[in-house]
Scaffold this motif. Structure first.
Motif: not given
Length: 161
Positions: A100-129
């Motif tokens: 319910q807060k965050s995750f960090v992942m990597t994606s490795d392919d022929a063109s790049a190694l990417e580190t991706m961070t997703y953060r989530f925050r409840a704002v009333g009945q909506t969610t900020e990503v």
């Protein structure tokens, strides 16, 4: 999220407004912020359904877990994206996850190694990503990453509409 509900999407490039520098120096992170009209638990569950996320963001042609773990840190999967005539294989790994807060992942392919961070925050009945990717280029095709990521994140937003 009900059909017809809207999604607010803001795309930020760091440094702001300077696409040339981002393309020239891909060490600069690419950041996307969005607000989804759905509760946090629904949004987090959708973003952590790894196979569905791959289909929504990248129209994956193939998906398979290669780790026994399928939900937490250490989850690894292989995915093939792109056109059938020109497929791009990639390996993804979940490094950290805080439910319910965050995750960090990597994606490795022929063109790049990417580190991706997703953060989530409840704002009333909506969610900020808040999504941030820090790519390390493996070739000249990395310059195409910015528009592809914009499109992929927009598709993920549509997952909720």
């Amino acid at each position: 999220m009900a059909k017809g509900d809207s999604v607010h999407l803001r795309i930020l490039l760091t440094p702001r407004g300077n696409l040339g520098k981002v393309l020239g120096n891909m060490a600069s992170p690419i950041r996307v912020q969005e607000t989804v009209k759905a509760p946090l638990d629904v949004v987090f569950a959708a973003f952590t359904d790894w196979e569905r996320l791959g289909q929504v963001m990248f129209q994956s042609l193939y998906f398979e877990f290669i780790s026994e773990e399928q939900t937490g840190p250490g989850t690894i999967w292989r995915m093939i994206i792109g056109e059938a005539e020109n497929p791009t294989p990639a390996t993804h790994e979940i490094l950290t996850i805080e439910p319910q807060k965050s995750f960090v992942m990597t994606s490795d392919d022929a063109s790049a190694l990417e580190t991706m961070t997703y953060r989530f925050r409840a704002v009333g009945q909506t969610t900020e990503v808040d999504f941030e990717v820090s790519p390390q280029s493996k070739g000249f095709l990395m310059g195409m990453l910015v528009p592809l990521l914009r499109g992929a994140v927009r598709k993920a937003c549509l997952l909720y509409t």
